[in-house]
Every structure is written in C-alpha cells, then in structure tokens.
Design an enzyme around this catalytic site. Structure first.
Site, PDB file in Angstrom:
ATOM      1  CD  GLU A 123     -11.445  14.537  -9.735  1.00  0.00           C
ATOM      2  OE1 GLU A 123     -10.986  12.970  -8.762  1.00  0.00           O
ATOM      3  OE2 GLU A 123     -12.270  15.218  -9.069  1.00  0.00           O
ATOM      4  N   PRO A 124      -9.731  10.343 -13.999  1.00  0.00           N
ATOM      5  CG  PRO A 124      -9.314   9.485 -16.294  1.00  0.00           C
ATOM      6  CD  PRO A 124     -10.111  10.601 -15.523  1.00  0.00           C
ATOM      7  CE1 TYR A 151      -2.572   6.630  -6.520  1.00  0.00           C
ATOM      8  CE2 TYR A 151      -3.255   5.201  -7.671  1.00  0.00           C
ATOM      9  CZ  TYR A 151      -3.571   6.263  -7.401  1.00  0.00           C
ATOM     10  OH  TYR A 151      -4.880   7.013  -7.842  1.00  0.00           O
ATOM     11  CB  CYS A 174      16.616  -4.887   6.102  1.00  0.00           C
ATOM     12  SG  CYS A 174      16.974  -6.087   8.282  1.00  0.00           S
ATOM     13  CD  GLU A 175       9.540  -5.491   6.841  1.00  0.00           C
ATOM     14  OE1 GLU A 175       8.269  -6.496   7.793  1.00  0.00           O
ATOM     15  OE2 GLU A 175       9.474  -4.660   7.552  1.00  0.00           O
TER      16      GLU A 175
END
Length: 463
Positions: free
Chosen positions: A320-321, A421, A391-392
């Site tokens: 499952e690539p 992803y 803002c992080e």
C-alpha cells in the site's frame, strides 16, 4: 524546563549552534533530483520550471501558496510500483496521502488499486469511477454507515480491526445478501525505525488485533464462524517513512506463522497477505529511499522464504504505497514576505502559507528542503528558518536550511516533497484558505483542487 516538557513541543525552542546543522551546499541554485519531481529544472531565465512551465507564470495564474503536482512524475511512479510487483500481486495506493478525483482517475488508468479509510475518501473514489472491487477500506472505528456504504459499493476488501466490527459487518453483509471479503489487521509487535507517532505495529496503539495476546487468533475464529464474511487473508502495517525491509522481514515471519496456525487449527490456507505501506521518500539530500523494484524483490523473497519454511503455498501479496508515489511528485510554491535576521543566530524567512498547508514540521519534527525558484542567485548562503504567517511560534515550514543572502520580499521559494499529507492534513487555522492543487503536464496546468475562498468559509458558518 526540560525539552520534553516545553509547552509548544520538545523542539520548539531549538537554536542550532555551529556544527549542529549540515554545511551549506556548494551551489544554492542546484536542485537535487532525489527530492524534486522528474520534470523540475532550472530554465534559461534562472527560474525553475515544472512540466515545461515557469513557476512565476504558475504563481501569477494560480496564486500562492499552491501545491504544484507533476502529473507525468505521478504516473511514472505509479507504473513503477505496478510493474515492480507484477500481475501476481496487488498495489493499493494509500488514498490518505492525497486524494482527489483526478488522482483516482490516474490510478485507474495506470492499473493500481485504491485504499481508503473513511466515507469521504470512498465517496471520492466512487465519484471518480474507481470500480468497487479495486477498493479496500481501512479504519479502526468504521461506523455502521461507512460499512453499509462500502458493502453496497462492492469494495474488494474490508480490513477488520476489532471484535465489534466483525459482528457489525457480518450483520450488514447478511442484511444486504452478500458475502463480504475481509482481511484481519494484526499487530505483529514490530516497531519500525521511525517517529513514535507514526510507528503502528507495536502493541500499545489503537490499530489492529494483537498476535502476542491472542486477539488475532480469536478474530480469525469469529470471522470464520460468520457465513456472511469471507476471510481472504491477514493485514499488517509496521509504520511510515521506512527506508529498508528489515522490519517487513520480521512482520512477514510472524504473519506467515499465523497463517500456518490457521491452517493447522481450521484446515484453511488463506490466499492473501497484505504487508501495508510506509516506504520512505527523500525529503532532504541525506535521505536514501529504495526503488520500487528493489522493494518488490525483497518483499517477494521474504514471503516466499517464510512460506517455504511453514509448508504453505505462497499467498497473493499486497502492498500500500501512498507517500512513496505522491510525495515526491509535488512541491509547495510560496511567496516570501518578511525577512528578519537575528544576529548570531539565523534569518527568519516568512512565507504566505505555513502550518495550515504543512503541519508535518510541527507535528512530526519533519525535515524539508527549500530553494529559491523565481531566479538564481550568486549571493552567499544564509542560515534560514522558513516560517509561516500564523499566530503560533511553532509555525515552522523548514526548520533549518541555507538560502541565498539576497533573498527578499516577493521572491518565490518552493518546498519539495510535499505531495503526501500536506494537502490532506491542511487546516483553516486563523481562517486561512486551503491552497489549490495544480497539476502540470506537457506545458499545461490546471487546478484539480481549487483554492478555497472566503465565501467557502462563510457558507459553512451558518451563524
């Protein structure tokens, strides 16, 4: 304060001193083919091209940030996996890496199957015309509605993950008058050499049924007792971003051992084995992934040897690539905003995206490469941290890289190997708009997933 207790994460406050980062490359304008898709090159103007198109033209037409996906490279990688395993095995593309209707059509045309793990992914697959029998459904907590949708669609495999799911699926299949093919996902006690949060085969985690604790054997008994379920084989997955097959060798040994026990107890030789995915890609020049042909040969040899030792016929192998196909095929194109030198430390280069389009650096300490792509530069190297506009403080895209010292606002930079992803895990943090996915092929570009708009956000906010 200890690093592990830092409220923003264990690596939030890292400041790398001299000698703790890689030396700058000899040529800041060079593009390492290991981390860029096949059609990426420097054009005569000095700007980078992909599929024959200048990134400056892509930015002008589609805006930034944008995921730029090399269709020719995607198709070539899909074919390489299909050809490496041949007609005696099945290659399932892991849709969680990135899925769209265009990608499903490419997979169908290139002869790959598709692995989905939610009703939404299944809906995209079916809408794009993927035949149900070429789809497998995963998940540790599938709802009744998802199972009903999958059975109705005639999916080729449902991968069972719990005792409750066995009972639920058996009742659904019986009500629909079908005998549903299934695999049982087992945890084989192998922890791949990878980040803790993406190593999935050790015992203390949510996926699968334990081999060592006996849960997998009990699941086999329960499935075989259900007339509406057809047990086709065993499924295993040992992690992600894996660079060798050593872990698969241990997993195959244990899975084949279970197949032998099933034969001895039930008189049944199961015809399939799925070793999952998780093969790694090059995010930086230091990464050294294996080619599909080598992986296929190694896995086939491992399974054949283990089956010979157990006196079993060799089952049909599935893999499952996902990342290994789509990851290297795309880069994220950004425009530089502020450039802020910190004397004696590094320069902070802010781009017009950030953790909303690539959460992996903050989530997994993932490492990426970055390059100036709108022009070449003869300036010296500048130790840089590429950050987003959110803002992080943990909003980091590339933790440490060398960029030309004359980099300035309006320049375009690109982060390669973001096909897997990044769009799938994108968010609307700070109400950022998710970027488009732009497919390029032979001098043509088209958005296969359009950019979100403020109207999209407001449409969902019903007040």
């Amino acid at each position: 304060m200890s690093r592990s207790a830092h409220p923003a994460g264990p690596r939030h406050g890292d400041v790398l001193t001299e000698g703790h980062y890689q030396a700058p490359p000899s040529d800041l304008n060079a593009l390492d083919p290991k981390v860029w898709s096949a059609t990426v090159a420097r054009g005569e103007s000095g700007a980078v091209t992909v599929g024959g198109l200048d990134v400056r033209a892509l930015a002008a037409e589609f805006g930034t940030p944008a995921y730029i996906l090399d269709e020719a490279d995607f198709r070539a990688r899909a074919r390489a996996w299909r050809d490496a395993f041949g007609p005696g095995a099945d290659v399932y593309y892991a849709g969680k890496a990135f899925l769209s209707k265009a990608v499903v059509r490419w997979l169908h045309e290139e002869g790959l199957n598709l692995d989905v793990c939610s009703a939404g992914e299944l809906a995209v697959a079916l809408a794009a015309g993927m035949p149900g029998e070429r789809i497998a459904l995963h998940g540790n907590n599938k709802s009744a509605a998802e199972l009903e949708q999958a059975v109705k669609a005639g999916v080729g495999h449902i991968v069972l993950d719990s005792y409750q799911e066995i009972e639920l699926l058996a009742a659904i299949a019986e009500n629909q008058g079908v005998r549903q093919p299934v695999l049982i996902r087992v945890t084989v006690g192998v922890e791949a050499h990878t980040h803790e949060f993406i190593a999935t085969a050790h015992e203390d985690q949510k996926f699968g049924l334990s081999l060592t604790g006996g849960a997998a054997r009990e699941a086999v008994r329960r499935v075989l007792a259900q007339g509406s379920l057809e047990l086709r084989g065993i499924h295993s997955h040992i992690g992600s971003q894996i660079f060798d097959t050593a872990g698969f060798e241990v997993a195959a040994h244990r899975v084949v051992g279970l197949l032998a026990e099933i034969r001895d107890e039930h008189g049944v030789e199961l015809p399939e084995i799925d070793l999952g995915g998780g093969l790694g890609i090059a995010y930086t020049s230091e990464d050294d992934p294996s080619e599909p042909a080598g992986i296929a040969a190694a896995l086939a040899a491992i399974v054949e040897r283990e089956c010979a030792g157990a006196g079993l016929a060799v089952p049909r192998l599935s893999v499952e690539p996902g990342r290994a196909i789509v990851g290297p095929t795309a880069f994220t194109l950004y425009e530089v905003g502020t450039v802020k030198p910190l004397e004696g430390l590094r320069t902070y280069v802010s781009v017009d995206g950030g953790m909303s389009d690539n959460i992996r650096t903050a989530l997994y300490d993932a490492e990426y490469s970055v390059a100036l792509v709108s022009r070449t530069s003869e300036a010296g190297p500048m130790l840089s941290r590429v950050v987003g506009k959110h803002c992080e403080s943990g909003d980091i895209v590339v933790r440490d890289a060398f960029l030309p010292a004359d980099l300035g606002p309006g320049d375009l930079v690109a982060v390669p190997a973001t096909g897997a992803y990044c769009r799938s895990m994108a968010s609307n943090y700070n109400h950022a708009l998710k970027p488009p996915v732009v497919a390029v092929l032979d001098g043509r570009a088209r958005a296969i997933v359009r950019r979100e708009t403020e109207e999209d956000l407001l449409r969902l906010d019903i007040g």
